[in-house]
Design a protein around this motif. Structure first.
Motif, short mmCIF file in Angstrom:
data_model
loop_
_atom_site.label_atom_id
_atom_site.label_comp_id
_atom_site.label_asym_id
_atom_site.label_seq_id
_atom_site.Cartn_x
_atom_site.Cartn_y
_atom_site.Cartn_z
N LYS A 1 30.17 -11.50 26.54
CA LYS A 1 31.38 -10.89 25.98
C LYS A 1 31.78 -11.57 24.67
O LYS A 1 32.19 -10.90 23.72
N LEU A 2 31.65 -12.87 24.62
CA LEU A 2 31.96 -13.59 23.37
C LEU A 2 30.99 -13.19 22.26
O LEU A 2 31.40 -12.99 21.11
N GLU A 3 29.73 -13.04 22.60
CA GLU A 3 28.73 -12.62 21.62
C GLU A 3 29.02 -11.20 21.13
O GLU A 3 28.89 -10.88 19.94
N GLU A 4 29.45 -10.33 22.03
CA GLU A 4 29.80 -8.96 21.66
C GLU A 4 30.96 -8.93 20.65
O GLU A 4 30.99 -8.08 19.76
N GLN A 5 31.90 -9.87 20.79
CA GLN A 5 33.02 -9.95 19.85
C GLN A 5 32.53 -10.26 18.43
O GLN A 5 33.02 -9.70 17.46
N ILE A 6 31.55 -11.15 18.34
CA ILE A 6 30.97 -11.48 17.03
C ILE A 6 30.38 -10.22 16.41
O ILE A 6 30.66 -9.90 15.25
N HIS A 7 29.60 -9.49 17.19
CA HIS A 7 28.96 -8.28 16.67
C HIS A 7 29.98 -7.20 16.33
O HIS A 7 29.79 -6.45 15.37
N LEU A 8 31.05 -7.12 17.09
CA LEU A 8 32.10 -6.14 16.80
C LEU A 8 32.71 -6.40 15.42
O LEU A 8 32.85 -5.48 14.61
N HIS A 9 33.04 -7.65 15.14
CA HIS A 9 33.61 -7.98 13.83
C HIS A 9 32.60 -7.74 12.71
O HIS A 9 32.97 -7.25 11.64
N GLU A 10 31.33 -8.02 12.97
CA GLU A 10 30.30 -7.76 11.97
C GLU A 10 30.18 -6.26 11.68
O GLU A 10 30.03 -5.85 10.53
N ARG A 11 30.28 -5.43 12.73
CA ARG A 11 30.25 -3.97 12.53
C ARG A 11 31.46 -3.51 11.72
O ARG A 11 31.35 -2.66 10.84
N HIS A 12 32.63 -4.07 12.04
CA HIS A 12 33.84 -3.71 11.29
C HIS A 12 33.65 -4.04 9.81
O HIS A 12 34.02 -3.22 8.95
N ILE A 13 33.11 -5.19 9.51
CA ILE A 13 32.89 -5.59 8.11
C ILE A 13 31.98 -4.58 7.42
O ILE A 13 32.30 -4.11 6.32
N GLU A 14 30.89 -4.21 8.06
CA GLU A 14 29.96 -3.25 7.45
C GLU A 14 30.60 -1.88 7.26
O GLU A 14 30.41 -1.23 6.23
N GLN A 15 31.38 -1.45 8.24
CA GLN A 15 32.06 -0.16 8.12
C GLN A 15 33.05 -0.17 6.97
O GLN A 15 33.11 0.77 6.18
N ILE A 16 33.82 -1.24 6.85
CA ILE A 16 34.81 -1.34 5.78
C ILE A 16 34.12 -1.38 4.42
O ILE A 16 34.55 -0.72 3.47
N LYS A 17 33.03 -2.13 4.33
CA LYS A 17 32.30 -2.25 3.06
C LYS A 17 31.73 -0.91 2.60
O LYS A 17 31.70 -0.63 1.40
N THR A 18 31.29 -0.07 3.53
CA THR A 18 30.61 1.16 3.14
C THR A 18 31.56 2.33 2.87
O THR A 18 31.15 3.32 2.27
N ILE A 19 32.81 2.22 3.29
CA ILE A 19 33.75 3.32 3.09
C ILE A 19 34.30 3.30 1.67
O ILE A 19 34.64 2.25 1.13
N ASP A 20 34.41 4.47 1.09
CA ASP A 20 34.97 4.65 -0.25
C ASP A 20 36.49 4.61 -0.16
O ASP A 20 37.10 5.46 0.49
N PHE A 21 37.09 3.62 -0.79
CA PHE A 21 38.54 3.46 -0.77
C PHE A 21 39.20 4.03 -2.03
O PHE A 21 40.28 3.63 -2.40
#
Length: 147
Positions: free
Chosen positions: A57-77
């Motif tokens: 579960k702790l490892e999944e939290q790391i990956h969740l934040h990494e996915r959020h970072i990638e999603q934010i980076k790729t979205i056109d603001f």
């Protein structure tokens, strides 16, 4: 509204959360490191399995934040007048950021929450413009501004 500054803030915040999750994960692993040969009775085996589950579960939290970072980076603001990914919506009570699911936070004195384009609320407000509204779960969202 400086959307690029907000985007930078979101990436920084998620990066810090990912780093903190990694520290907690490493600390947990070092505190609970036991060799398989040390597990001898059923109670110890149960605790060992529980430790593995918590580590996962702790490892999944790391990956969740990494996915959020990638999603934010790729979205056109870029500025927009239509609710779509990358839009920031101002309502009477909160600002919604259409990017990824992020718990409520305060930035520059205003309350924000990240909303995933897959969220049911997004489906209610998608493609709306200033002055329009939608009702979701008996809550009315009046669109005051879109950035």
């Amino acid at each position: 509204m400086d959307k690029l500054a907000l985007k930078k803030f979101l990436i920084q915040s998620e990066s810090e959360k990912a780093q903190q999750s990694e520290i907690e994960y490493e600390r947990y692993l070092s505190d609970n490191n036991s060799a398989e040969n040390d597990v001898v009775d059923m109670d110890a085996q149960s605790h060992h399995q529980e430790s593995l589950d918590i580590a996962q579960k702790l490892e999944e939290q790391i990956h969740l934040h990494e996915r959020h970072i990638e999603q934010i980076k790729t979205i056109d603001f870029s500025p927009t007048d239509l609710i779509k990914p990358g839009a920031i919506i101002e309502t009477a009570n909160i600002h919604l950021i259409i990017a990824t699911s992020i718990p409520a936070f305060t930035w520059e004195g205003k309350k924000y929450i990240g909303l995933s384009p897959q969220a049911p609320l997004y489906q209610c407000i998608k493609d709306k413009k200033v002055g329009e509204k939608c009702t979701y779960n008996q809550t009315s969202f009046d669109i005051k501004a879109i950035y």
